[in-house]
Design an enzyme around this catalytic site. Structure first.
Site, short mmCIF file in Angstrom:
data_model
loop_
_atom_site.label_atom_id
_atom_site.label_comp_id
_atom_site.label_asym_id
_atom_site.label_seq_id
_atom_site.Cartn_x
_atom_site.Cartn_y
_atom_site.Cartn_z
N ASP A 103 -5.58 7.17 -9.18
CA ASP A 103 -4.20 6.90 -8.80
C ASP A 103 -3.61 8.22 -8.30
OD1 ASP A 103 -1.73 5.86 -8.32
OD2 ASP A 103 -1.45 4.96 -10.29
C1 BGC Z 1 1.07 4.07 -8.01
C2 BGC Z 1 0.03 3.34 -7.21
C3 BGC Z 1 0.30 3.54 -5.74
C4 BGC Z 1 0.29 5.02 -5.44
C5 BGC Z 1 0.52 5.35 -3.98
C6 BGC Z 1 1.22 5.52 -7.59
O1 BGC Z 1 2.35 6.07 -8.16
O2 BGC Z 1 0.78 4.02 -9.39
O3 BGC Z 1 0.05 1.99 -7.55
O4 BGC Z 1 -0.65 2.84 -4.99
O5 BGC Z 1 1.30 5.64 -6.19
O6 BGC Z 1 1.82 5.10 -3.62
#
Ligand code: BGC
Length: 829
Positions: free
Chosen positions: A226
């Site tokens: 993530d």
């Molecule tokens: C989230 C993800 C997301 C990523 C990119 C993170 O904060 O947990 O689900 O895809 O950011 O925006």
């Protein structure tokens, strides 16, 4: 971009060690490392999950906004969700993206979860099956899905630090199950790890967790972290994390080189991870995506999005009010969401929509000749609404200096609203680490009186109106929940304004690193962000009084209210389950005088307390409905669509009744999943606790009759060819409609406690009036098994299993049974 052709092994053998290592992290927020000499392109990923935002949080290209995850869950409709996946696929192609970051298949353990709205359902079977459908839909367009967040990101509080303490049994049966189903049925080519720990170790560096998918499930997706969820160089490499996101790298690059020299990472490990990235790049690049990021808003997509939205609306209660008759003369339209629809939850799921349709507009379209009376009744915002339609000539200027003679303009961007997030904004010459910006524009209020302004910021910001300082959010900052939990509270100021007069509005902004707040345990996306809202100050009692007056006068009244992306968002959890202050009082007062002609429409991604539910005769749950929110709701209210959605979540009476109530936030760095395998309806049923509306509940305008017995064949359960249940269903009403037949299994008495029943199959059946169908519902091999913690295997225990067909988890309409003739242990998918 044309599909790339390269031989993974040849590239791997011939590229430099630096390129190999560079493949293991993104180059920026959304792209992988290209190696043009070897024909290896850069692959673009984009959020997800209810639309395709593209590469920009700020000044982005508008997109189709689909209903949120729980709304999609409420359709219980594999085909429709497959279509939704195809639409997302097309949107990716237009945005030049090969891969989307979704679906989210975490478990909404509690109604308070900030990201509960992103997930499909509280039940792992429903979540996994719909996850598979959307993945296959996107794949049919050549787009790779990144199923997320593996695993246990079920709360926002301390999401990067929290240690999820969960039994192996609950982990397998509830939290991993949706991932297991998509691994079995869709095998998406990418997976995103979660931020949190599971039982003492961050998943992103836990070899046991990552080996499970590769070795036990034989599923080999690209594993990406993530965003800013890679915490180490050596452990994450050795555990099996292929790609650190986003870039530029914080833990790889030169640190990997050094770790290899110290023999803390093997060359073969680097090769394995780089090979996976190359395989992913090759597969992803087979789809031809747009060179430039663009929009593609078509009539066909609008119609599909409208259908999805209408099919997600759950009719919770209806005592002879809906559908509303055609030709209403006087219709009272009340509520905060009537003119400002909630289209999406907050955080990375939110995006700039092509357009949005309010319920007010849709009611006007459906009743062109009616006299529409409108009152807001009660505000429901958490943060004051952003200024957009009252704003003109607004631009943002960017600088590397705060003030002074040396200040040089770096870039200018037009803006149409007073909210902005710069996490991925850049311009030639801009110092991303530390910059300043000035938003200036003209504001023309549409009413005279005292206006309240609210400014929250990640960074620092001051608001000036006609050069007078109205809000200082630069000194004495206080932490709030905005911007993934990095922002300040909303600082307030007010000013007496005259309708129709033009005022100069100016925000002096300092980027993220100018903040005076200490940041603890939250993702630092950098760049910074601010949100300015404004609203005419009104007397609460008077607002309610006005609403009651029009409800009394009208033939029918619709109240549309609820939560929005400021209440439900990534970055924080809700602190309570209530509707915004004042809303319950408004609804009760209107119901007191007009219950027999009032429809209550609630918009929220997860349950809210409905203290007036007994008083109300008609309650509709409308989620966050995407671009077509207003049309979708109106189609159901005026009978153009027969409601056919079912709750994908149990709806508790009181927040204190929910299974995770005692164990939700992170305490001492950990959260105990104390409800074990009894999540959602499994908990309410086992403890005999009453809910307001059960899992699987949803009414229709027609009636169905289901045969009371289920035939099950074969009678002896066979793991390789599990049973099919067959039932008859007839539409006995006057309107075409759909029923969701839900198949629950009740396991035999055993020394190992089991839930009263568990969902293991479902079928949505569309029927014309009078039509009858024979419906087969297929079981899978998981139907009889539980995770045996002593053997570390699945166990399908000998005995007689009851098969229950429900129209909700509590309305069982047909029964049958089958046998497991000998106990079997098994592993795998
Ligand atoms: C989230 C993800 C997301 C990523 C990119 C993170 O904060 O947990 O689900 O895809 O950011 O925006």
């Amino acid at each position: 971009m044309m599909p790339a052709t390269f031989d993974v092994e040849k590239v791997l053998t011939n590229i430099s060690e630096q390129d190999k290592i560079a493949l293991l992290s993104g180059i920026d927020f959304w792209h992988t490392h290209p190696i043009p000499e070897f024909n290896v392109p850069s692959i673009r990923a984009t959020d997800g999950p209810n639309g395709i935002r593209g590469t920009k949080f700020f000044a982005g290209i508008p997109a189709a906004c689909l209903p949120c995850g729980t709304a999609l869950g409420a359709t219980w409709d594999r085909d429709l969700i497959y279509q939704a996946g195809r639409l997302l696929g097309d949107e990716c192609i237009a945005k030049g993206a090969h891969c989307w970051l979704g679906p989210t298949i975490n478990m909404p353990r509690s109604p308070l979860g900030g990201r509960g709205f992103e997930s499909f359902a509280e039940d792992p079977h429903l979540s996994g099956i719909l996850g598979k459908s959307i993945i296959l839909g996107a794949e049919s367009k050549g787009i790779i899905s990144t199923v997320k967040h593996f695993v246990g990101n079920d709360q926002e509080h301390e999401r990067r630090a929290v240690d999820v303490l969960v039994t192996q049994r609950a982990l397998r049966e509830i939290y991993l199950r949706p991932f297991q189903i998509v691994a079995r049925d869709a095998k998406p080519s990418a997976l995103m790890t979660s931020y949190n720990k599971i039982n003492g170790k961050h998943v992103v560096e836990d070899a046991r967790m990552l080996n499970l998918i590769r070795e036990e499930w034989k599923w080999n997706p690209l594993v990406m972290s993530d965003w800013y969820g890679t915490y180490t160089t050596i452990d994450s490499m050795n555990a099996g994390l292929d790609l650190e996101m986003p870039g530029p790298s914080r833990y790889r690059g030169k640190y990997i080189e050094s770790a290899v020299q110290a023999r803390l990472i093997k060359q073969s490990t680097i090769d394995a991870r780089a090979r996976k990235v190359l395989e992913f790049v090759r597969k992803a690049s087979q789809v031809e995506v747009s060179e430039v990021e663009r929009g593609r808003d078509s009539q066909t997509d609008r119609a599909l999005n409208r259908k999805i939205c209408a099919n997600s609306i759950v009719l919770l209660k209806n005592e002879d009010i809906l559908p509303l008759p055609k030709g209403i003369k006087k219709l009272a339209l009340i509520g905060s969401h009537m003119k400002t629809p909630a289209i999406s939850g907050g955080g990375s799921a939110s995006l700039e929509p092509y357009y949005s349709v309010s319920l007010y507009e849709a009611c006007r379209e459906a009743n062109p000749n009616a006299d529409l009376l409108y009152e807001v009744g009660s505000y429901a915002h958490k943060m004051l609404p952003v200024i957009d339609r009252l704003l003109t000539n607004a631009v943002i200027h960017f600088y590397n200096e705060p003030t002074g003679k040396k200040r040089r303009l770096i870039s200018t961007e037009p803006i149409s609203t007073t909210a902005f997030q710069f996490m991925d904004y850049n311009a030639p010459g801009l110092n991303r680490e530390l910059f300043w910006a000035t938003l200036s524009g003209q504001f023309m209020p549409d009413a005279s009186g005292l206006w309240d302004f609210g400014l929250s910021v990640f960074g620092t910001a001051n608001l000036y109106i006609d050069d007078e300082l109205v809000i200082n959010n630069t000194t004495n900052q206080t932490r709030g929940t905005a911007f993934f939990g990095k922002g300040t509270i909303e600082e307030l100021g007010s000013k007496e304004l005259v309708a129709g007069t033009t005022y100069k509005i100016r925000i002096e902004f300092g980027s993220a690193n100018t903040t005076t707040m200490k940041s603890v345990g939250m993702v630092n996306f950098g760049g910074g962000a601010a949100n300015l809202g404004a609203c005419l100050r009104m007397d609460q009692d008077k607002m309610i009084e006005n609403a009651v007056k029009i409800a009394t006068e009208a033939d029918y009244a619709i109240i549309c209210t609820g939560l929005n992306k400021d209440w439900e968002s990534e970055g924080f959890d809700r602190t309570h389950m209530d509707l915004p202050p004042g809303v319950d009082r408004l609804i009760s007062k209107v119901l007191k005088v007009a219950a027999d002609k009032t429809v209550i429409v609630n918009q929220s991604g997860t349950p809210v307390t409905l203290p007036w539910a007994d008083q109300a005769r008609c309650i509709v749950q409308a989620w966050y409905g995407g671009n077509e929110t207003g049309h979708g709701i109106a189609d159901v209210l005026f009978g153009d669509v027969n409601p056919c959605a079912k709750l994908p979540l149990s709806w508790p009476v009181d927040v204190r009744h929910n299974p995770a109530y005692l164990n939700y936030a992170s305490v001492g760095g950990r959260v105990l999943y104390g409800e074990d395998i009894y999540g959602g309806y499994r908990f309410y049923e086992k403890t005999g606790r009453k809910v307001l509306f059960p899992f699987g509940h949803g009414l229709s305008y027609t009636t169905f009759e289901v045969s009371s017995t289920v035939t099950v064949a074969p009678q002896i359960f066979n793991m390789d060819c599990p049973a099919v249940a067959t039932v008859q269903i007839k539409n006995t009403g006057k309107m075409a409609g759909a029923e969701v037949l839900q198949l629950y299994i009740s396991a035999p008495e055993s020394p190992t406690p089991r839930p009263n029943k568990e969902l293991h199959g479902f079928e949505k059946v569309f029927l014309q009036p009078g039509e009858e169908k024979t419906v087969d519902i297929q079981l899978d091999r998981y139907a009889t098994s539980f995770w045996d913690e002593i053997e570390d295997m699945w166990k399908s225990e000998q005995g007689t299993y009851e098969m229950l067909i429900g129209t909700s988890s509590q309305e069982v309409v047909a029964r049958g049974n089958f046998q497991v003739d000998r106990t079997i242990y098994w592993l795998g998918l």
